[in-house]
Motif scaffolding. Structure first.
Motif, PDB file in Angstrom:
ATOM      1  N   GLY A 176       3.113  -8.414   5.723  1.00 42.84           N
ATOM      2  CA  GLY A 176       2.978  -7.491   6.623  1.00 42.84           C
ATOM      3  C   GLY A 176       4.358  -6.525   6.662  1.00 42.84           C
ATOM      4  N   LYS A 177       5.316  -6.759   5.886  1.00 39.42           N
ATOM      5  CA  LYS A 177       6.528  -6.168   5.949  1.00 39.42           C
ATOM      6  C   LYS A 177       6.562  -4.750   5.676  1.00 39.42           C
ATOM      7  N   ASP A 178       7.179  -3.783   6.280  1.00 43.12           N
ATOM      8  CA  ASP A 178       7.123  -2.269   5.934  1.00 43.12           C
ATOM      9  C   ASP A 178       8.580  -1.940   5.184  1.00 43.12           C
ATOM     10  N   TYR A 179       8.041  -1.439   4.263  1.00 43.31           N
ATOM     11  CA  TYR A 179       9.174  -1.012   3.155  1.00 43.31           C
ATOM     12  C   TYR A 179       9.099   0.297   2.994  1.00 43.31           C
ATOM     13  N   SER A 180       8.738   1.065   4.036  1.00 35.45           N
ATOM     14  CA  SER A 180       8.382   2.676   3.747  1.00 35.45           C
ATOM     15  C   SER A 180       9.784   3.295   3.913  1.00 35.45           C
ATOM     16  N   TRP A 185      14.059   1.767  -2.600  1.00 33.47           N
ATOM     17  CA  TRP A 185      13.417   1.627  -3.684  1.00 33.47           C
ATOM     18  C   TRP A 185      12.107   1.713  -3.631  1.00 33.47           C
ATOM     19  N   PHE A 186      11.325   1.776  -2.385  1.00 29.15           N
ATOM     20  CA  PHE A 186       9.936   2.411  -2.078  1.00 29.15           C
ATOM     21  C   PHE A 186       9.911   3.703  -2.476  1.00 29.15           C
ATOM     22  N   GLN A 187      11.020   4.573  -1.937  1.00 23.59           N
ATOM     23  CA  GLN A 187      11.030   6.012  -2.263  1.00 23.59           C
ATOM     24  C   GLN A 187      10.940   6.367  -3.735  1.00 23.59           C
ATOM     25  N   LYS A 188      11.964   5.485  -4.621  1.00 20.74           N
ATOM     26  CA  LYS A 188      12.022   5.789  -6.132  1.00 20.74           C
ATOM     27  C   LYS A 188      10.636   5.330  -6.839  1.00 20.74           C
ATOM     28  N   VAL A 189      10.143   4.193  -6.365  1.00 20.35           N
ATOM     29  CA  VAL A 189       8.794   3.745  -6.994  1.00 20.35           C
ATOM     30  C   VAL A 189       7.913   4.871  -6.974  1.00 20.35           C
ATOM     31  N   CYS A 190       7.646   5.296  -5.963  1.00 14.16           N
ATOM     32  CA  CYS A 190       6.517   6.354  -5.451  1.00 14.16           C
ATOM     33  C   CYS A 190       6.776   7.719  -6.370  1.00 14.16           C
ATOM     34  N   ASP A 191       8.203   8.118  -6.467  1.00 12.38           N
ATOM     35  CA  ASP A 191       8.397   9.162  -7.338  1.00 12.38           C
ATOM     36  C   ASP A 191       8.681   9.006  -8.880  1.00 12.38           C
ATOM     37  N   GLN A 192       8.805   7.814  -9.237  1.00 13.80           N
ATOM     38  CA  GLN A 192       9.037   7.480 -10.810  1.00 13.80           C
ATOM     39  C   GLN A 192       8.123   6.742 -11.193  1.00 13.80           C
ATOM     40  N   GLY A 193       7.063   6.098 -10.666  1.00 15.76           N
ATOM     41  CA  GLY A 193       6.065   5.296 -10.996  1.00 15.76           C
ATOM     42  C   GLY A 193       6.631   3.570 -11.464  1.00 15.76           C
ATOM     43  N   VAL A 194       7.818   3.641 -11.826  1.00 12.59           N
ATOM     44  CA  VAL A 194       8.243   2.143 -12.008  1.00 12.59           C
ATOM     45  C   VAL A 194       9.888   2.221 -11.658  1.00 12.59           C
ATOM     46  N   TYR A 195      10.117   1.073 -11.126  1.00 12.96           N
ATOM     47  CA  TYR A 195      11.511   1.136 -10.716  1.00 12.96           C
ATOM     48  C   TYR A 195      11.994  -0.409 -10.965  1.00 12.96           C
ATOM     49  N   ASP A 236       0.618  -1.196  -0.096  1.00 12.53           N
ATOM     50  CA  ASP A 236       0.000   0.062  -0.086  1.00 12.53           C
ATOM     51  C   ASP A 236       0.864   1.269  -0.034  1.00 12.53           C
ATOM     52  N   GLN A 237       0.211   2.547  -0.028  1.00 10.69           N
ATOM     53  CA  GLN A 237       0.970   3.773  -0.139  1.00 10.69           C
ATOM     54  C   GLN A 237       1.650   4.048   1.300  1.00 10.69           C
ATOM     55  N   ASN A 238       1.530   3.228   2.189  1.00 14.38           N
ATOM     56  CA  ASN A 238       2.170   3.508   3.466  1.00 14.38           C
ATOM     57  C   ASN A 238       3.424   2.556   3.450  1.00 14.38           C
ATOM     58  N   ILE A 249      11.488  -5.375  -9.512  1.00 18.71           N
ATOM     59  CA  ILE A 249      10.830  -4.710 -10.545  1.00 18.71           C
ATOM     60  C   ILE A 249       9.538  -4.349  -9.837  1.00 18.71           C
ATOM     61  N   ALA A 250       9.376  -3.032  -9.630  1.00 18.28           N
ATOM     62  CA  ALA A 250       8.085  -2.626  -9.000  1.00 18.28           C
ATOM     63  C   ALA A 250       7.320  -1.289  -9.878  1.00 18.28           C
ATOM     64  N   VAL A 251       5.752  -1.559  -9.897  1.00 23.13           N
ATOM     65  CA  VAL A 251       5.089  -0.704 -10.644  1.00 23.13           C
ATOM     66  C   VAL A 251       4.103  -0.039  -9.736  1.00 23.13           C
ATOM     67  N   ARG A 252       4.084   1.234  -9.890  1.00 17.61           N
ATOM     68  CA  ARG A 252       2.986   1.655  -9.265  1.00 17.61           C
ATOM     69  C   ARG A 252       1.695   1.828  -9.812  1.00 17.61           C
ATOM     70  N   SER A 253       0.447   2.080  -9.151  1.00 15.57           N
ATOM     71  CA  SER A 253      -0.893   2.126  -9.817  1.00 15.57           C
ATOM     72  C   SER A 253      -1.682   2.997  -8.885  1.00 15.57           C
ATOM     73  N   MET A 254      -2.495   3.974  -9.505  1.00 15.41           N
ATOM     74  CA  MET A 254      -3.234   4.785  -8.855  1.00 15.41           C
ATOM     75  C   MET A 254      -4.629   4.296  -8.518  1.00 15.41           C
ATOM     76  N   ILE A 255      -5.066   4.439  -7.253  1.00 13.15           N
ATOM     77  CA  ILE A 255      -6.556   4.298  -7.042  1.00 13.15           C
ATOM     78  C   ILE A 255      -7.387   5.502  -6.375  1.00 13.15           C
ATOM     79  N   GLY A 256      -8.426   5.644  -6.771  1.00 10.32           N
ATOM     80  CA  GLY A 256      -9.249   6.758  -6.072  1.00 10.32           C
ATOM     81  C   GLY A 256      -8.606   7.898  -6.291  1.00 10.32           C
ATOM     82  N   GLU A 257      -8.840   8.737  -5.439  1.00 10.10           N
ATOM     83  CA  GLU A 257      -8.132  10.226  -5.628  1.00 10.10           C
ATOM     84  C   GLU A 257      -6.739  10.444  -4.865  1.00 10.10           C
ATOM     85  N   GLY A 258      -5.772  10.333  -5.393  1.00  8.61           N
ATOM     86  CA  GLY A 258      -4.761  10.394  -4.722  1.00  8.61           C
ATOM     87  C   GLY A 258      -3.896   9.204  -3.935  1.00  8.61           C
ATOM     88  N   GLY A 259      -4.859   8.226  -4.057  1.00 12.58           N
ATOM     89  CA  GLY A 259      -4.235   6.918  -3.511  1.00 12.58           C
ATOM     90  C   GLY A 259      -3.456   5.968  -4.584  1.00 12.58           C
TER      91      GLY A 259
END
Length: 583
Positions: A145-149, A153-163, A129-131, A179-189
């Motif tokens: 349940g692991k926290d990758y915040s 790599w989590f910071q870069k995929v959040c900024d670039q959309g793919v990493y 999730d986004q957290n 290889i990580a891909v970001r996908s938008m859901i809802g408003e801003g999520g």
């Protein structure tokens, strides 16, 4: 051994003078001929060989660089396609499935199974999730349940959309990449679909490469850390010893050296949209080994060719200069013959004139002495008559002796032209010895002439025989000290030849000089006036008469000359008519 290969002109010393000197410096001609011919023939060959060597080596090196560049380019495309293919698969999943569907573990597991069957290389899938918390996970590890915040790599995929990450161990504690891909859901999520790719896929791609020159293919990140194992530069996640190549959008091939001085061919390419650098390293010495073998053969062939050329040049130059030397010797001998022939002709004319002039008063003296003797014999008694008659007889004997001497002079001067006639060898020998009688008497040299009874007259040239014997007797007298002995034996040699042996008990001839004794201008008396032509001319005269001459000698015991003469000499056209008293 070296002496046996020396040409005849090498040790030649010109002892002639005026017109009879040699016209050439033969050693200089030979050296210049060898040097210039070698330069003209060898230098272009060496220049051509060096040019061909450089062009061939550059061509081989260029071919090695070109093949390495092609290999790197093709491998980069394969790796790029591998990453793009898997990233596109993840993009398709997030575009084709809603977040709620992906949150289903069973559905996510089916997708992982399909990805493994279709593409291969995927190890697990997770929805984060986004957290930064992993809500759903399918795979062999306990990562739910692991926290990758806080992960990079989590910071870069959040900024670039793919990493696409480089290789690291992470929670799994085994080398892997993400290889990580970001996908938008809802408003801003948003959420992140994260896939782990095992590096064995990279290893398999690189392992199937056919690399010559003991080559090594591996992947590093931008910091020079190995992403795949290397045969020569370390294991995964170790820092390689080579410097990190500078960025270039194209494939680059360069030459480099290790710390040990080993020459390397290094080809590299940056893989787009990834932290990876593909590197292929080859050992230049191994790549050039076939060329080195060919080069060795080329140099060997060149060396053999040069040696053969030098040998041919030496042989041909020596042959040509030797031919010039022999021709010049013949020229000098001819001039010498002409000079002495003219001198002898003049001497002959002078001798004939002197003999005739002397013969006239001798005839008058002889006539008057006879008249006085007759008057004393038939006249009145005169005091001391017998004593006067004895004195008159002594005058007559002296007149006869002078007449014999003038007769010999006329005889010797008369035989300049070539005439074949019957001659008595013993008479010619004794006639020639008559010129040397006073010297033999003064030096107490014993002369013995022995002729067999069955020796017939031979048909030969009287003048040439006189020259032959005079030269040999003069040489014998020069070799003997006072009180020596000269023996001349004339014997029959078969049915067609007569053998004349001239033996002295003089100083002898060294064995090393015997084989050269008949060579023109070879003389041991050059410092005392010898020209080295006496025995050479004697040798030529004997052969002109159809005979042969040989020699044997022992130091301090004496020398023997053997002259074999035919009973009948055939008259030759254009025969030499020169005469020369030995040198």
């Amino acid at each position: 051994m070296i002496e046996s290969f020396k040409p005849k002109f090498w040790e030649h010393v010109d002892s002639g003078a005026q017109v009879t000197r040699h016209m050439f410096n033969f050693r200089r001609i030979w050296s210049h001929g060898v040097i210039w011919t070698s330069m003209v023939s060898i230098l272009p060959l060496i220049a051509l060989a060096l040019a061909d060597y450089n062009v061939t080596q550059q061509s081989i090196e260029s071919e090695i660089l070109l093949r390495t560049s092609r290999l790197v380019s093709n491998t980069r495309r394969t790796l790029s396609f591998f990453l793009v293919e898997r990233r596109a698969a993840l993009d398709f999943i997030v575009q084709d499935n809603r977040f709620e569907a992906l949150n289903s573990e069973s559905r996510l597991n089916r997708m992982l199974t399909n990805l493994k069957e279709s593409f291969g290389g995927f190890a697990d899938l997770g929805i984060i999730d986004q957290n930064g918390r992993q809500n759903t996970y399918v795979g062999p590890y306990n990562l739910l349940g692991k926290d990758y915040s806080q992960q990079e790599w989590f910071q870069k995929v959040c900024d670039q959309g793919v990493y696409i990450s480089d290789v690291f161990k992470g929670y799994r504690n085994v080398p892997h990449m993400v290889i990580a891909v970001r996908s938008m859901i809802g408003e801003g999520g948003f959420y992140i679909l994260r896939a782990t790719v095992a590096i064995e896929q990279f290893n398999q791609i690189l392992a199937h490469l056919e690399i010559t020159g003991q080559g090594d293919a591996f992947i590093v990140n931008h910091k020079g850390v190995l992403q795949t194992p290397s045969r020569s530069h370390g294991n995964v996640l170790e820092k390689m010893a080579l410097p990190v190549p500078l960025y270039d959008p194209n494939t680059v091939v360069v030459e480099g050296d290790t710390d040990d001085g080993e020459r390397l061919i290094i080809g590299y390419a940056y893989i787009e949209q990834s932290p990876f650098i593909l590197m292929i390293v080859k050992q230049k010495e191994a790549l050039m080994a076939p060329w080195y073998i060919t080069r060795k053969e080329l140099f060997g062939f060149l060396g053999v060719s040069l040696a053969l050329i030098v040998v041919v040049i030496l042989c041909m130059t020596t042959y040509l200069v030797n031919s010039i030397f022999l021709a010049d010797q013949k020229r000098v001998m001819s001039l010498h013959h002409i000079e002495y022939a003219n001198k002898m002709a003049s001497v002959g004319r002078l001798a004939a004139g002197v003999a005739h002039e002397i013969n006239n008063p001798l005839a008058i003296i002889n006539e008057k002495a006879g008249l006085i003797k007759d008057l004393l014999s038939f006249g009145s008694e005169v005091k001391n008559k017998q004593k006067l008659i004895g004195s008159i007889d002594a005058v007559s004997a002296s007149v006869d002796r002078c007449a014999a001497i003038t007769h010999r002079l006329l005889n010797f001067a008369r035989h300049v032209d070539v005439t074949i006639q019957p001659v008595n060898l013993e008479d010619i020998v004794r006639e020639v010895l008559g010129f040397l009688g006073k010297e033999a008497e003064y030096r107490c040299i014993e002369i013995i002439v022995s002729a067999a009874e069955d020796i017939p007259k031979i048909e030969s040239d009287r003048g040439k025989l006189q020259q032959i014997f005079l030269n040999l007797f003069n040489n014998a007298f020069a070799a003997m000290s006072d009180g020596g002995r000269l023996q001349i034996d004339i014997t029959r040699k078969g049915e067609t030849y007569v053998l004349v042996t001239v033996e002295d008990n003089g100083c002898g001839i060294p064995e090393s000089d015997l084989k050269r004794i008949f060579d023109p201008f070879f003389s041991t008396k050059t410092k005392v006036g010898g020209t080295g032509l006496g025995l050479s001319i004697t040798y030529g005269l004997v052969h002109e008469l159809g005979g042969d001459i040989t020699v044997s000698s022992v130091i301090e015991h004496g020398t023997k000359f053997y002259i074999k003469l035919p009973l009948v000499t055939k008259e030759k056209k254009n025969a030499s008519h020169s005469c020369l008293i030995g040198g």
